[in-house]
Design a protein around this motif. Structure first.
Motif, PDB file in Angstrom:
ATOM      1  N   SER A  12       0.826  -1.210   0.000  1.00 27.75           N
ATOM      2  CA  SER A  12       0.000   0.000   0.000  1.00 27.75           C
ATOM      3  C   SER A  12       0.864   1.266   0.000  1.00 27.75           C
ATOM      4  CB  SER A  12      -0.943   0.015   1.206  1.00 27.75           C
ATOM      5  OG  SER A  12      -0.212  -0.043   2.413  1.00 27.75           O
ATOM      6  N   ILE A  13       2.049   1.225   0.598  1.00 26.86           N
ATOM      7  CA  ILE A  13       2.961   2.368   0.573  1.00 26.86           C
ATOM      8  C   ILE A  13       3.521   2.546  -0.835  1.00 26.86           C
ATOM      9  CG2 ILE A  13       5.169   3.289   1.431  1.00 26.86           C
ATOM     10  CD1 ILE A  13       2.969   3.480   3.526  1.00 26.86           C
ATOM     11  N   GLU A  14       3.858   1.437  -1.473  1.00 27.30           N
ATOM     12  CA  GLU A  14       4.324   1.480  -2.869  1.00 27.30           C
ATOM     13  C   GLU A  14       3.258   2.101  -3.769  1.00 27.30           C
ATOM     14  OE1 GLU A  14       5.401  -1.720  -6.388  1.00 27.30           O
ATOM     15  OE2 GLU A  14       5.467  -2.394  -4.312  1.00 27.30           O
ATOM     16  N   THR A  15       2.027   1.655  -3.617  1.00 25.86           N
ATOM     17  CA  THR A  15       0.909   2.183  -4.397  1.00 25.86           C
ATOM     18  C   THR A  15       0.682   3.665  -4.091  1.00 25.86           C
ATOM     19  OG1 THR A  15      -0.122  -0.006  -4.420  1.00 25.86           O
ATOM     20  CG2 THR A  15      -1.555   1.881  -4.897  1.00 25.86           C
ATOM     21  N   PHE A  16       0.785   4.031  -2.830  1.00 25.68           N
ATOM     22  CA  PHE A  16       0.622   5.422  -2.407  1.00 25.68           C
ATOM     23  C   PHE A  16       1.628   6.322  -3.119  1.00 25.68           C
ATOM     24  CE2 PHE A  16       1.913   8.811   0.569  1.00 25.68           C
ATOM     25  CZ  PHE A  16       0.710   9.499   0.675  1.00 25.68           C
ATOM     26  N   LEU A  17       2.890   5.907  -3.134  1.00 24.01           N
ATOM     27  CA  LEU A  17       3.928   6.691  -3.807  1.00 24.01           C
ATOM     28  C   LEU A  17       3.670   6.786  -5.310  1.00 24.01           C
ATOM     29  CD1 LEU A  17       7.092   5.426  -1.899  1.00 24.01           C
ATOM     30  CD2 LEU A  17       6.176   7.757  -1.871  1.00 24.01           C
ATOM     31  N   LYS A  18       3.254   5.686  -5.907  1.00 27.27           N
ATOM     32  CA  LYS A  18       2.927   5.695  -7.335  1.00 27.27           C
ATOM     33  C   LYS A  18       1.776   6.655  -7.623  1.00 27.27           C
ATOM     34  CE  LYS A  18       4.590   1.107  -8.607  1.00 27.27           C
ATOM     35  NZ  LYS A  18       4.219  -0.253  -9.024  1.00 27.27           N
ATOM     36  N   ASN A  19       0.772   6.661  -6.750  1.00 28.17           N
ATOM     37  CA  ASN A  19      -0.373   7.557  -6.931  1.00 28.17           C
ATOM     38  C   ASN A  19       0.015   9.026  -6.788  1.00 28.17           C
ATOM     39  OD1 ASN A  19      -2.118   5.441  -7.436  1.00 28.17           O
ATOM     40  ND2 ASN A  19      -2.865   5.317  -5.339  1.00 28.17           N
ATOM     41  N   LEU A  20       1.105   9.299  -6.084  1.00 27.02           N
ATOM     42  CA  LEU A  20       1.616  10.664  -5.978  1.00 27.02           C
ATOM     43  C   LEU A  20       2.445  11.045  -7.206  1.00 27.02           C
ATOM     44  CD1 LEU A  20       2.724  10.873  -2.216  1.00 27.02           C
ATOM     45  CD2 LEU A  20       0.707  11.919  -3.279  1.00 27.02           C
ATOM     46  N   GLY A  21       2.644  10.071  -8.112  1.00 28.22           N
ATOM     47  CA  GLY A  21       3.347  10.349  -9.359  1.00 28.22           C
ATOM     48  C   GLY A  21       4.813   9.953  -9.370  1.00 28.22           C
ATOM     49  N   TYR A  22       5.262   9.218  -8.355  1.00 26.64           N
ATOM     50  CA  TYR A  22       6.665   8.817  -8.286  1.00 26.64           C
ATOM     51  C   TYR A  22       6.901   7.487  -8.991  1.00 26.64           C
ATOM     52  CZ  TYR A  22       7.176  12.522  -4.874  1.00 26.64           C
ATOM     53  OH  TYR A  22       7.194  13.746  -4.257  1.00 26.64           O
ATOM     54  N   ASN A  23       8.117   7.317  -9.466  1.00 24.44           N
ATOM     55  CA  ASN A  23       8.578   6.069 -10.058  1.00 24.44           C
ATOM     56  C   ASN A  23       8.977   5.157  -8.899  1.00 24.44           C
ATOM     57  OD1 ASN A  23       9.935   4.011 -11.355  1.00 24.44           O
ATOM     58  ND2 ASN A  23      11.140   5.366 -12.654  1.00 24.44           N
ATOM     59  N   VAL A  24       8.301   4.032  -8.748  1.00 29.25           N
ATOM     60  CA  VAL A  24       8.526   3.151  -7.603  1.00 29.25           C
ATOM     61  C   VAL A  24       8.696   1.715  -8.076  1.00 29.25           C
ATOM     62  CG1 VAL A  24       7.633   2.352  -5.372  1.00 29.25           C
ATOM     63  CG2 VAL A  24       7.020   4.624  -6.200  1.00 29.25           C
ATOM     64  N   GLU A  25       9.757   1.081  -7.584  1.00 31.55           N
ATOM     65  CA  GLU A  25       9.999  -0.349  -7.813  1.00 31.55           C
ATOM     66  C   GLU A  25      10.038  -1.032  -6.446  1.00 31.55           C
ATOM     67  OE1 GLU A  25      10.684  -2.059 -10.675  1.00 31.55           O
ATOM     68  OE2 GLU A  25      10.644  -0.355 -12.026  1.00 31.55           O
ATOM     69  N   SER A  26       9.706  -2.286  -6.407  1.00 28.89           N
ATOM     70  CA  SER A  26       9.771  -3.044  -5.163  1.00 28.89           C
ATOM     71  C   SER A  26      10.854  -4.116  -5.264  1.00 28.89           C
ATOM     72  CB  SER A  26       8.425  -3.710  -4.875  1.00 28.89           C
ATOM     73  OG  SER A  26       8.548  -4.581  -3.768  1.00 28.89           O
ATOM     74  N   ILE A  27      11.574  -4.285  -4.194  1.00 26.75           N
ATOM     75  CA  ILE A  27      12.562  -5.374  -4.149  1.00 26.75           C
ATOM     76  C   ILE A  27      11.854  -6.707  -4.380  1.00 26.75           C
ATOM     77  CG2 ILE A  27      14.064  -6.680  -2.569  1.00 26.75           C
ATOM     78  CD1 ILE A  27      15.431  -4.249  -3.783  1.00 26.75           C
ATOM     79  N   ARG A  28      10.602  -6.813  -3.957  1.00 27.75           N
ATOM     80  CA  ARG A  28       9.830  -8.046  -4.198  1.00 27.75           C
ATOM     81  C   ARG A  28       9.785  -8.375  -5.684  1.00 27.75           C
ATOM     82  NH1 ARG A  28       6.852  -5.950   0.083  1.00 27.75           N
ATOM     83  NH2 ARG A  28       5.609  -4.596  -1.209  1.00 27.75           N
ATOM     84  N   ASN A  29       9.744  -7.348  -6.526  1.00 33.73           N
ATOM     85  CA  ASN A  29       9.658  -7.554  -7.974  1.00 33.73           C
ATOM     86  C   ASN A  29      11.027  -7.620  -8.645  1.00 33.73           C
ATOM     87  OD1 ASN A  29       6.860  -7.431  -7.740  1.00 33.73           O
ATOM     88  ND2 ASN A  29       6.813  -5.247  -8.138  1.00 33.73           N
ATOM     89  N   ILE A  30      12.001  -6.918  -8.091  1.00 31.99           N
ATOM     90  CA  ILE A  30      13.334  -6.867  -8.696  1.00 31.99           C
ATOM     91  C   ILE A  30      14.153  -8.098  -8.337  1.00 31.99           C
ATOM     92  CG2 ILE A  30      15.514  -5.592  -8.811  1.00 31.99           C
ATOM     93  CD1 ILE A  30      13.924  -3.078  -8.048  1.00 31.99           C
TER      94      ILE A  30
END
Length: 114
Positions: A12-30
């Motif tokens: 939800s924090i990752e999604t929150f940052l994305k909704n603010l317009g930031y480029n966000v990657e998760s270690i879970r995905n990388i």
């Protein structure tokens, strides 16, 4: 500004940052299950700010001199409060590079890393 969220940060924090317009990657995905050293290396390679709740990253930076663009240490258990304080930091701090930012229930503190 680009962020990488550690595995201990809720989606939800990752999604929150994305909704603010930031480029966000998760270690879970990388690189799921990456060690702290691998997380540091990936964050540096991506020129990203690490968002984590793992205090070990402070030791890696301040005790062992590891280099990373920036760290936000999120020490708030309530998701909505975390989002509120994170948004405040992003609004008030235009530059996050070379900063170790600790966000707690009471607010945030900043320390230059190097």
């Amino acid at each position: 500004m680009k962020f990488i969220t550690d595995e201990n940060i809720p989606k939800s924090i990752e999604t929150f940052l994305k909704n603010l317009g930031y480029n966000v990657e998760s270690i879970r995905n990388i690189c799921k299950g990456a060690t702290d050293d691998e997380v540091m290396k990936l964050t540096a390679e991506h020129l990203a700010i690490l968002v984590t709740s793992d205090k070990d990253f402070g030791e890696l930076v301040f005790r062992f001199g590891e280099k990373i663009p920036g760290i936000i240490l999120l020490r708030v258990n309530d998701i909505l409060k975390s989002q509120e304080l994170l948004k405040k930091v992003l609004k008030e701090q235009k530059e996050l590079t070379n900063k170790f930012i600790v966000i707690t229930e009471k607010g945030y503190k900043i320390r230059k890393m190097y």
